[in-house]
Scaffold this motif. Structure first.
Motif, PDB file in Angstrom:
ATOM      1  N   LYS A   1     -15.251   3.118  36.560  1.00 11.55           N
ATOM      2  CA  LYS A   1     -17.014   2.318  37.023  1.00 11.55           C
ATOM      3  C   LYS A   1     -16.649   1.185  37.142  1.00 11.55           C
ATOM      4  O   LYS A   1     -16.280   0.839  35.418  1.00 11.55           O
ATOM      5  CB  LYS A   1     -18.087   3.248  36.591  1.00 11.55           C
ATOM      6  CG  LYS A   1     -18.519   4.778  36.540  1.00 11.55           C
ATOM      7  CD  LYS A   1     -19.411   5.118  35.593  1.00 11.55           C
ATOM      8  CE  LYS A   1     -20.099   6.262  34.932  1.00 11.55           C
ATOM      9  NZ  LYS A   1     -21.457   6.866  34.047  1.00 11.55           N
ATOM     10  N   GLY A   2     -16.388   0.723  38.653  1.00 13.31           N
ATOM     11  CA  GLY A   2     -16.308  -0.853  38.371  1.00 13.31           C
ATOM     12  C   GLY A   2     -14.943  -1.007  37.497  1.00 13.31           C
ATOM     13  O   GLY A   2     -13.510  -0.119  38.125  1.00 13.31           O
ATOM     14  N   ASN A   3     -14.467  -1.790  36.494  1.00  9.97           N
ATOM     15  CA  ASN A   3     -13.777  -2.145  35.501  1.00  9.97           C
ATOM     16  C   ASN A   3     -13.134  -0.778  34.921  1.00  9.97           C
ATOM     17  O   ASN A   3     -12.643  -1.200  33.659  1.00  9.97           O
ATOM     18  CB  ASN A   3     -13.979  -3.670  35.148  1.00  9.97           C
ATOM     19  CG  ASN A   3     -14.310  -4.150  34.460  1.00  9.97           C
ATOM     20  OD1 ASN A   3     -15.218  -3.568  34.070  1.00  9.97           O
ATOM     21  ND2 ASN A   3     -14.144  -4.865  33.558  1.00  9.97           N
ATOM     22  N   GLN A   4     -14.073  -0.166  34.495  1.00 12.30           N
ATOM     23  CA  GLN A   4     -14.051   0.776  33.224  1.00 12.30           C
ATOM     24  C   GLN A   4     -13.227   1.880  33.741  1.00 12.30           C
ATOM     25  O   GLN A   4     -14.031   2.947  34.668  1.00 12.30           O
ATOM     26  CB  GLN A   4     -15.124   0.555  32.212  1.00 12.30           C
ATOM     27  CG  GLN A   4     -15.552  -0.947  31.765  1.00 12.30           C
ATOM     28  CD  GLN A   4     -16.774  -0.888  30.813  1.00 12.30           C
ATOM     29  OE1 GLN A   4     -17.489  -0.711  31.788  1.00 12.30           O
ATOM     30  NE2 GLN A   4     -16.185  -0.758  29.094  1.00 12.30           N
ATOM     31  N   PHE A   5     -13.827   3.225  32.283  1.00 14.39           N
ATOM     32  CA  PHE A   5     -12.868   4.154  32.632  1.00 14.39           C
ATOM     33  C   PHE A   5     -14.032   4.847  31.931  1.00 14.39           C
ATOM     34  O   PHE A   5     -14.879   3.916  31.207  1.00 14.39           O
ATOM     35  CB  PHE A   5     -11.414   4.946  31.825  1.00 14.39           C
ATOM     36  CG  PHE A   5     -10.828   4.375  31.879  1.00 14.39           C
ATOM     37  CD1 PHE A   5      -9.667   4.663  34.139  1.00 14.39           C
ATOM     38  CD2 PHE A   5      -9.597   3.540  32.034  1.00 14.39           C
ATOM     39  CE1 PHE A   5      -8.899   4.209  34.332  1.00 14.39           C
ATOM     40  CE2 PHE A   5      -8.615   3.195  32.152  1.00 14.39           C
ATOM     41  CZ  PHE A   5      -8.175   3.783  34.094  1.00 14.39           C
ATOM     42  N   TYR A   6     -14.568   6.449  32.479  1.00 14.65           N
ATOM     43  CA  TYR A   6     -16.023   6.852  31.240  1.00 14.65           C
ATOM     44  C   TYR A   6     -14.885   8.105  30.894  1.00 14.65           C
ATOM     45  O   TYR A   6     -14.837   8.372  32.552  1.00 14.65           O
ATOM     46  CB  TYR A   6     -17.114   6.790  32.522  1.00 14.65           C
ATOM     47  CG  TYR A   6     -17.461   5.453  31.888  1.00 14.65           C
ATOM     48  CD1 TYR A   6     -18.680   5.695  31.333  1.00 14.65           C
ATOM     49  CD2 TYR A   6     -17.578   4.171  32.301  1.00 14.65           C
ATOM     50  CE1 TYR A   6     -19.890   4.043  30.806  1.00 14.65           C
ATOM     51  CE2 TYR A   6     -18.490   3.171  32.195  1.00 14.65           C
ATOM     52  CZ  TYR A   6     -19.362   3.386  31.801  1.00 14.65           C
ATOM     53  OH  TYR A   6     -19.845   2.135  31.299  1.00 14.65           O
ATOM     54  N   LYS A   7     -15.469   8.291  29.350  1.00 20.62           N
ATOM     55  CA  LYS A   7     -15.041  10.266  29.095  1.00 20.62           C
ATOM     56  C   LYS A   7     -16.658  10.634  29.436  1.00 20.62           C
ATOM     57  O   LYS A   7     -17.814  10.102  28.694  1.00 20.62           O
ATOM     58  CB  LYS A   7     -14.430   9.743  28.152  1.00 20.62           C
ATOM     59  CG  LYS A   7     -14.405  11.750  27.697  1.00 20.62           C
ATOM     60  CD  LYS A   7     -13.560  11.437  26.200  1.00 20.62           C
ATOM     61  CE  LYS A   7     -12.566  11.228  25.369  1.00 20.62           C
ATOM     62  NZ  LYS A   7     -12.127  10.884  24.762  1.00 20.62           N
ATOM     63  N   GLY A   8     -16.673  11.619  30.240  1.00 22.41           N
ATOM     64  CA  GLY A   8     -18.431  11.849  30.895  1.00 22.41           C
ATOM     65  C   GLY A   8     -19.233  10.329  30.672  1.00 22.41           C
ATOM     66  O   GLY A   8     -19.213   9.326  31.880  1.00 22.41           O
ATOM     67  N   SER A   9     -20.051  10.624  29.889  1.00 23.82           N
ATOM     68  CA  SER A   9     -20.760   8.819  30.409  1.00 23.82           C
ATOM     69  C   SER A   9     -20.812   8.105  29.088  1.00 23.82           C
ATOM     70  O   SER A   9     -21.238   7.304  28.982  1.00 23.82           O
ATOM     71  CB  SER A   9     -21.779   9.472  29.202  1.00 23.82           C
ATOM     72  OG  SER A   9     -22.271  10.164  28.050  1.00 23.82           O
ATOM     73  N   LYS A  10     -19.691   7.687  28.230  1.00 21.82           N
ATOM     74  CA  LYS A  10     -19.172   7.052  27.431  1.00 21.82           C
ATOM     75  C   LYS A  10     -18.295   6.334  28.257  1.00 21.82           C
ATOM     76  O   LYS A  10     -16.883   6.869  28.604  1.00 21.82           O
ATOM     77  CB  LYS A  10     -18.788   7.139  25.872  1.00 21.82           C
ATOM     78  CG  LYS A  10     -20.280   7.708  25.904  1.00 21.82           C
ATOM     79  CD  LYS A  10     -19.489   8.431  24.108  1.00 21.82           C
ATOM     80  CE  LYS A  10     -20.761   8.931  23.642  1.00 21.82           C
ATOM     81  NZ  LYS A  10     -20.798   9.110  21.838  1.00 21.82           N
ATOM     82  N   PRO A  11     -18.612   5.003  27.647  1.00 13.70           N
ATOM     83  CA  PRO A  11     -16.643   4.201  27.947  1.00 13.70           C
ATOM     84  C   PRO A  11     -15.458   4.807  27.186  1.00 13.70           C
ATOM     85  O   PRO A  11     -15.669   5.167  26.424  1.00 13.70           O
ATOM     86  CB  PRO A  11     -16.652   2.490  28.317  1.00 13.70           C
ATOM     87  CG  PRO A  11     -18.377   2.484  27.877  1.00 13.70           C
ATOM     88  CD  PRO A  11     -18.947   4.083  27.287  1.00 13.70           C
ATOM     89  N   TYR A  12     -14.132   4.160  27.965  1.00 14.60           N
ATOM     90  CA  TYR A  12     -13.519   4.655  27.678  1.00 14.60           C
ATOM     91  C   TYR A  12     -11.479   4.155  27.652  1.00 14.60           C
ATOM     92  O   TYR A  12     -11.424   3.482  28.723  1.00 14.60           O
ATOM     93  CB  TYR A  12     -12.992   6.348  28.762  1.00 14.60           C
ATOM     94  CG  TYR A  12     -11.391   7.532  27.955  1.00 14.60           C
ATOM     95  CD1 TYR A  12     -11.489   7.408  27.170  1.00 14.60           C
ATOM     96  CD2 TYR A  12     -10.297   7.301  29.287  1.00 14.60           C
ATOM     97  CE1 TYR A  12      -9.844   8.249  26.565  1.00 14.60           C
ATOM     98  CE2 TYR A  12      -9.707   8.488  28.734  1.00 14.60           C
ATOM     99  CZ  TYR A  12      -9.461   8.475  27.196  1.00 14.60           C
ATOM    100  OH  TYR A  12      -7.855   9.142  27.060  1.00 14.60           O
ATOM    101  N   TYR A  13     -11.444   3.596  26.695  1.00 16.94           N
ATOM    102  CA  TYR A  13     -10.741   2.782  26.478  1.00 16.94           C
ATOM    103  C   TYR A  13      -9.660   3.327  25.055  1.00 16.94           C
ATOM    104  O   TYR A  13     -10.579   3.814  24.383  1.00 16.94           O
ATOM    105  CB  TYR A  13     -11.154   1.623  25.044  1.00 16.94           C
ATOM    106  CG  TYR A  13     -11.973   0.787  26.494  1.00 16.94           C
ATOM    107  CD1 TYR A  13     -11.224  -0.708  26.864  1.00 16.94           C
ATOM    108  CD2 TYR A  13     -13.184   0.804  26.892  1.00 16.94           C
ATOM    109  CE1 TYR A  13     -11.752  -1.037  27.587  1.00 16.94           C
ATOM    110  CE2 TYR A  13     -13.658   0.277  27.130  1.00 16.94           C
ATOM    111  CZ  TYR A  13     -13.064  -1.435  28.198  1.00 16.94           C
ATOM    112  OH  TYR A  13     -13.648  -1.735  28.682  1.00 16.94           O
ATOM    113  N   PHE A  14      -7.756   3.571  25.154  1.00 18.96           N
ATOM    114  CA  PHE A  14      -7.730   3.958  24.656  1.00 18.96           C
ATOM    115  C   PHE A  14      -6.275   3.769  23.778  1.00 18.96           C
ATOM    116  O   PHE A  14      -5.333   2.708  24.922  1.00 18.96           O
ATOM    117  CB  PHE A  14      -7.329   5.388  24.900  1.00 18.96           C
ATOM    118  CG  PHE A  14      -5.972   5.281  26.517  1.00 18.96           C
ATOM    119  CD1 PHE A  14      -4.975   4.878  26.486  1.00 18.96           C
ATOM    120  CD2 PHE A  14      -7.216   5.075  27.872  1.00 18.96           C
ATOM    121  CE1 PHE A  14      -3.669   5.164  27.684  1.00 18.96           C
ATOM    122  CE2 PHE A  14      -6.689   5.075  29.051  1.00 18.96           C
ATOM    123  CZ  PHE A  14      -5.260   4.928  28.623  1.00 18.96           C
TER     124      PHE A  14
END
Length: 445
Positions: free
Chosen positions: A44-57
């Motif tokens: 979504k835009g410039n972020q990954f999402y895991k389900g409904s939450k931003p996903y950084y790893f």
């Protein structure tokens, strides 16, 4: 989902036939685990999402995972033990080679998944299925790259050899050079039989149903991203048009076969595009490319070398941060996430064994990971790292030059590199604990 129905019936019948409550409980737990679906990774835009939450790893490169899974029980046990260890440190994102091509040359991965054009090693296909099933059980995510720009797994050069372009000029062999290899390999993007064979390979892999889970790969949320290739590269200005056409056609094909999962190219950033970030941008304008990737190798690029590690570490860190900043700015401009999906640093004195010093590497890694924490805090484009690479419980054969030979343990370093050079071993607890801390900071544990 229809693919679950036969398995559900089998398990339910087992539950009904059980004669005591503990057996019932075990069968129901098995049923629950079987049906558990990993959350889909989206953009979504410039972020990954895991389900409904931003996903950084902070994840890892683990190219050889399916090869372990294709081996005997000892290989499978090592795989499960290593996946459990990775998961315990929050490392849930693994970048993986689908399989090698050819498998007949020195300094290349053996055995190969595609041993002849269009012919596949069934044991290795089974290994890929087993590997993905084990990742799914642990709610882990795979970035699966479908080809390779380099000789170590056959890759584009092997397709050329299969289609009448002569022997691959492998640079590690006497009489061949890297310029020769690059000039040879750039022909792939104008070789129609080669590109057609690769398209068939993509269709074959993406059309596969996992024999262990009964789930099609295109329906399995264990797949985070299909990646076109490892480091697809523009070798010369004259090569740009053919390369860009091929890249767009391949991205479009993957997207047409699977609109659910993400598509990435596997590009290195400016380093793989004549050190021209504008060229990197021009080749990545396709809206079906869901996120950008970059790679960074301070040792290979002359920023860091044996004998001057302490002196050069600070300079290498400054250059690394500048390289990352240039690419994250581009990602922000394009409104896409970006992942540093390869980077590494040797152990002290370039030693190959787990007992060697990793303090400089830990310091360097921590400097990079702090940028991810900052990006997470401000919801910026830098979304993840995959260090190169996880060597797990692999053991070097002890050859002075570190050369890999068939029968040796697989580790992070591919066969053309000294074995142990860029490995993070299972015993590198200082590195792994530091990675865990950063995964906690970005909400990935």
């Amino acid at each position: 989902m229809k693919s679950f129905v036969p398995l559900v019936l089998v398990i339910l019948s087992t539950v009904i036939s059980c004669k005591n409550s503990s057996a019932n409980k075990g069968a129901l737990t098995q049923l629950k685990d079987t049906l558990k679906e990993p959350e889909l990774i989206t953009v979504k835009g410039n972020q990954f999402y895991k389900g409904s939450k931003p996903y950084y790893f902070v994840g890892a490169n683990y190219w050889y995972g399916p090869l372990l899974a294709a081996k005997d029980s000892a290989g499978k046990e090592r795989l499960k033990k290593e996946l459990d260890l990775l998961k315990s440190y929050g490392i849930d994102n693994l970048r993986v080679l689908v399989g090698a091509e050819g498998g007949t040359n020195d300094y290349t991965v053996r055995p190969a998944l595609q041993y002849e054009q269009g012919k596949y090693n069934e044991a290795l296909l089974n290994g890929l299925d087993y590997f993905m099933a084990q990742m799914r059980k642990r709610n882990m995510y795979a970035v699966l790259y479908m080809n390779n720009n380099w000789e170590w797994s056959g890759g584009m050069a092997q397709y050329l050899s299969w289609n009448g372009y002569g022997n691959v000029p492998i640079p590690n062999l006497p009489g061949y050079t890297w310029p020769q290899y690059m000039e040879y390999t750039e022909q792939f993007h104008s070789c129609e039989p080669c590109m057609e064979a690769f398209r068939n390979h993509i269709k074959f892999i993406m059309g596969r149903t996992n024999k262990y889970t009964g789930i099609k790969y295109t329906d399995d949320n264990t797949v985070m991203s299909w990646q076109v290739a490892n480091e697809p590269r523009v070798f010369s200005q004259k090569h740009e048009a053919a390369f860009t056409k091929w890249l767009n056609e391949t991205v479009n094909l993957i997207d047409s076969l699977d609109s659910k999962h993400l598509v990435s190219t596997g590009g290195e950033g400016a380093a793989g595009y004549l050190w021209d970030i504008n060229l990197f941008e021009r080749t990545h304008t396709n809206p079906k490319i869901d996120y950008l990737t970059m790679h960074m190798w301070p040792y290979n690029w002359g920023w860091y070398k044996e004998g001057e590690e302490g002196k050069l570490l600070e300079d290498a860190t400054v250059k690394a941060k500048e390289y990352i900043a240039n690419h994250t700015q581009l990602a922000a401009k394009m409104n896409k996430p970006i992942v540093m999906s390869e980077f590494g640093l040797p152990r002290a004195q370039e030693r190959l064994f787990p007992d060697s010093d990793t303090r400089n590497r830990d310091t360097f890694y921590s400097s990079l990971f702090s940028l991810l924490t900052e990006s997470y805090t401000h919801k910026n484009s830098l979304a993840g790292y995959n260090f190169w690479g996880f060597g797990g419980y692999g053991k070097s054969a002890g050859r002075p030059e570190g050369k890999w030979q068939p029968g040796d343990d697989f580790m992070a370093d591919p066969p053309q590199e000294p074995q142990g050079f860029n490995n993070v071993f299972a015993t590198d607890t200082s590195t792994l604990k530091m990675i865990k801390e950063y995964n906690i900071q970005v909400g990935n544990m």
